[in-house]
Design a protein around this motif. Structure first.
Motif, PDB file in Angstrom:
ATOM      1  N   ASN A 385       0.791  -1.234   0.000  1.00 20.28           N
ATOM      2  CA  ASN A 385       0.000   0.000   0.000  1.00 20.28           C
ATOM      3  C   ASN A 385       0.825   1.287   0.000  1.00 20.28           C
ATOM      4  N   HIS A 411      -4.629   4.184   1.300  1.00 19.57           N
ATOM      5  CA  HIS A 411      -5.703   3.505   2.025  1.00 19.57           C
ATOM      6  C   HIS A 411      -6.918   3.413   1.126  1.00 19.57           C
ATOM      7  N   PHE A 412      -7.841   2.527   1.507  1.00 17.77           N
ATOM      8  CA  PHE A 412      -9.118   2.464   0.813  1.00 17.77           C
ATOM      9  C   PHE A 412      -9.956   3.703   1.166  1.00 17.77           C
ATOM     10  N   PRO A 419      -4.417  -1.576   1.181  1.00 18.51           N
ATOM     11  CA  PRO A 419      -4.611  -2.136  -0.161  1.00 18.51           C
ATOM     12  C   PRO A 419      -3.361  -2.875  -0.653  1.00 18.51           C
ATOM     13  N   ASP A 420      -3.578  -4.059  -1.228  1.00 21.89           N
ATOM     14  CA  ASP A 420      -2.496  -4.816  -1.863  1.00 21.89           C
ATOM     15  C   ASP A 420      -2.318  -4.235  -3.265  1.00 21.89           C
ATOM     16  N   THR A 421      -1.705  -3.077  -3.324  1.00 22.83           N
ATOM     17  CA  THR A 421      -1.647  -2.280  -4.544  1.00 22.83           C
ATOM     18  C   THR A 421      -0.670  -2.889  -5.542  1.00 22.83           C
ATOM     19  N   SER A 436      -6.025  -2.797  -6.561  1.00 15.36           N
ATOM     20  CA  SER A 436      -5.721  -3.623  -5.400  1.00 15.36           C
ATOM     21  C   SER A 436      -6.450  -4.946  -5.561  1.00 15.36           C
ATOM     22  N   ASP A 439      -7.093  -6.774   0.699  1.00 13.24           N
ATOM     23  CA  ASP A 439      -6.692  -5.928   1.818  1.00 13.24           C
ATOM     24  C   ASP A 439      -5.655  -6.727   2.599  1.00 13.24           C
ATOM     25  N   LYS A 447     -10.287  -8.339  -2.740  1.00 14.35           N
ATOM     26  CA  LYS A 447     -10.882  -7.006  -2.784  1.00 14.35           C
ATOM     27  C   LYS A 447     -10.360  -6.328  -4.055  1.00 14.35           C
ATOM     28  N   THR A 449     -10.287  -3.890  -6.612  1.00 11.69           N
ATOM     29  CA  THR A 449     -10.770  -2.523  -6.736  1.00 11.69           C
ATOM     30  C   THR A 449      -9.835  -1.713  -7.620  1.00 11.69           C
ATOM     31  N   GLN A 467     -13.555   5.244  -5.756  1.00  9.07           N
ATOM     32  CA  GLN A 467     -13.143   3.846  -5.632  1.00  9.07           C
ATOM     33  C   GLN A 467     -14.219   2.962  -6.242  1.00  9.07           C
ATOM     34  N   ASP A 469     -15.350  -1.047  -6.826  1.00  9.29           N
ATOM     35  CA  ASP A 469     -15.125  -2.404  -6.300  1.00  9.29           C
ATOM     36  C   ASP A 469     -15.767  -3.431  -7.229  1.00  9.29           C
TER      37      ASP A 469
END
Length: 659
Positions: A385, A411-412, A419-421, A436, A439, A447, A449, A467, A469
């Protein structure tokens, strides 16, 4: 993040009929300043196509990264009497073609030799009766492919895919794979086909036209057949020296393959990297009779004449910085072509440069994207993130201290989560869009997104302006397994509406030509998100009210996608896959039916490590110098060539790509 990818692969796609070099040669890309001619670059010039059907036309191709002057060059046929010719241009640009009509009649069974103005042999091809009617052409890669009789002679001045057979004859899958000129003068052959090939009656010759071809069997009586995937070696009885060549001829006298090298280029050896298919480079260790180690990167040449070096790097790992070895290595798709840009690659960051509070191990840099409005800026997303705005300093990409010397944490929406960006792209509004796939604070749940961030926002953390999703669209990822949750949105690329409409893309929702006005809230382009799970691209219109429109799914022909970008220079969408798919980049176009399909696939420069190279970006054409622009890769595991290597602990690599 590196993951052992075990999902079923999508069928690989062979190279299409128009390569990027073909686009350059036919003028379909914007003209760029000509590169300065390289007087030593003759070893990068290869005979690429020949016809003996009356007009006796010859095509030369420059596989190198610099233009080559052919002023004063000559040719000969089987008489070896040199004669001047009149080429269509006096200089061959990098990745370009030059043609000429032979001043000597080329017969049914003949040969063609090209010489520099000083009489040095550049390249040679021999053919049997009718083998050059309609034409003989290199198939499977301009400048490096196998010589095959084609069905058409219409590709002079352009790429050779048209007329090439869909699969090469068994004999044409045999390649010169390694050569030494250090006294033993040994040649290694490799059979890349699926059946054994008899070579007992084949011959070889060097670049001395006073030498007659010598049979392989007389040089090595045991080398009479090469099994599928196997090797055969023989010692040359005619001697192999510096600035020399080997030409391999079948029983009819037709050229099968050739290799050319410069002074010292075959000491200890010159070898193909990758084994059996790639360019020749100088190796530090000979591996005769087995797979090439590709341990060099020196100044060798031949078989297209290109070499590569991995330069720079070094430095000690900082405390806690722990590189991660690659996982999930798979094969390269059939039909993949060699990297079309320069083969030299530079380490482009400082060692352990991306350590953060949530990722002290320093790894996990994934998506990359140049800012189209400011190509001196490179955006990088880190899985843990973080977002980095990078600028060049002393040849390396470093965090822009005026934005944040340590990156900004993401952050979200609402300021929560980690976030696993993975992927990053820049929209027409200048905002940065990041994908991402989960999470990290709850990493067993997907997640998927796309988040929009305003880079002008102040502070050390960023929350999304919008954002979107899409998690519910991918129930196959929601199994309770963190590995499955980690196979979601790995890359994203913004594609302008102008490209989609100009190329006649058919809107899958209406069945008619795409009309952006049908979607008034989506902005001025669509977003193509790459799913690591199966290598598909998912097309979205991201609406300003927080909703989104789904335009369907596209096959890339690969089992996974790690990054996605739109390159205005080639007018292609690029889907990148790491070692899972042999380190490849698939360029996608809109076809005549209005569908987005794979066009051509390239591998990385051979000198690069086989790692989880998840990020890839090509600089805008506004940065072009001498016909080339920068390309950048990111190593998610910062492993390089492993412990003790100069690349260990580095995430970014810089090379060049044609304009």
């Amino acid at each position: 993040m590196p993951t052992s990818h075990s999902r079923a692969g999508v069928a690989s796609v062979c190279a299409a009929t128009l390569t990027l070099s073909g686009l350059l040669a036919t003028g379909m890309l914007a003209a760029q300043p000509a590169a300065a001619a390289d007087p030593a670059g003759y070893q990068n010039v290869r005979i690429n196509e020949v016809t003996s059907s009356g007009n006796d036309t010859v095509e030369l191709y420059n596989t190198g990264s610099s233009a080559v002057s052919i002023s004063g060059w000559k040719m000969s046929d089987d008489s070896f009497s040199q004669q001047s010719f009149s080429p269509s241009a006096g200089t061959i640009p990098a990745g370009g073609f030059v043609t000429f009509n032979s001043p000597k009649g080329l017969g049914d069974a003949d040969k063609l030799v090209i010489y520099t103005s000083g009489g040095t042999v550049v390249d040679r091809v021999d053919w049997a009766t009718n083998a050059a009617k309609p034409a003989m052409a290199r198939c499977g890669g301009d400048g490096t492919g196998a010589w095959v009789t084609t069905t058409t002679a219409s590709t002079f001045g352009a790429a050779n895919a048209a007329g090439c057979p869909s699969s090469l004859p068994a004999a044409s899958r045999v390649r010169i794979n390694e050569v030494t000129s250090d006294g033993s003068d040994t040649v290694e052959l490799y059979n890349g086909g699926t059946s054994a090939v008899s070579v007992g009656s084949w011959k070889y010759v060097d670049n001395d036209h006073t030498h007659s071809p010598v049979s392989i069997s007389s040089s090595s009586p045991s080398a009479t057949s090469i099994p599928a995937g196997g090797y055969a070696t023989f010692d040359s009885t005619i001697g192999l020296g510096d600035n020399d060549s080997v030409f391999l001829l079948d029983s009819t006298g037709s050229t099968i393959d050739s290799a050319t090298w410069a002074t010292g280029g075959a000491k200890p050896s010159a070898e193909r990297c990758a084994n059996g298919t790639g360019w020749f480079q100088t190796s530090t260790t000979a591996t005769l009779g087995g797979a090439n180690s590709c341990s060099g990167g020196g100044s060798g040449g031949g078989g297209g004449g290109q070499t590569g070096q991995l330069l720079g790097g070094g430095g000690s790992l900082t405390s806690g910085c722990t590189p991660e070895s690659p996982s999930g290595t798979g094969s390269t798709p059939a039909g993949t072509l060699a990297w079309p840009g320069g083969l030299d690659v530079t380490i482009a960051d400082n060692v352990c440069a991306f350590t953060t509070s949530t990722g002290p191990e320093g790894r996990d840099v994934s998506g990359l994207a140049f800012d189209p409005a400011n190509p001196s800026v490179l955006w990088a997303a880190k899985n843990k993130n973080w977002l980095y705005k990078l600028v060049k300093s002393n040849g390396k990409w470093v965090p822009d201290a005026s934005w944040s010397a340590t990156g900004k944490q993401l952050h979200f929406a609402g300021g929560s989560g980690q976030p696993d960006t993975e992927g990053v792209s820049v929209g027409a509004n200048g905002h940065v869009y990041v994908t991402s796939e989960r999470d990290n604070s709850n990493n067993t749940v997907p997640k998927d997104t796309i988040m929009e961030f305003d880079p002008a926002a102040t502070g050390s953390t960023l929350t999304p302006v919008h954002q979107w999703d899409m998690t519910s669209q991918f129930p196959q990822l929601n199994t309770g397994s963190k590995d499955d949750a980690n196979l979601g949105f790995e890359g994203v690329g913004y594609v302008p509406d102008s490209w989609l409409t100009a190329n006649g893309w058919i809107d899958p929702l209406t069945g008619a030509a795409y009309n952006p006005a049908d979607y008034p809230l989506h902005g001025s382009g669509l977003f193509f998100a790459g799913l690591e799970w199966d290598g598909t691209l998912h097309v979205y219109g991201l609406n300003s009210d927080g909703t989104f429109t789904t335009f369907g799914t596209l096959a890339t022909g690969k089992s996974a996608v790690m990054d996605v970008t739109f390159d205005a220079g080639t007018q292609r969408i690029v889907a990148t896959c790491d070692n899972t798919c042999g380190e490849t980049h698939t360029f996608m176009k809109v076809n005549a039916a209005g569908a987005i399909v794979p066009d051509v696939t390239y591998t990385n420069p051979a000198v690069m490590p086989t790692d989880n190279l998840e990020g890839f970006a090509i600089a805008p054409t506004s940065t072009c110098v001498n016909g080339f622009r920068e390309s950048v890769w990111s190593d998610d595991g910062i492993y390089g060539f492993g412990s003790g290597s100069s690349s260990y602990g580095h995430a970014l690599y810089s090379g060049t790509f044609p304009c």
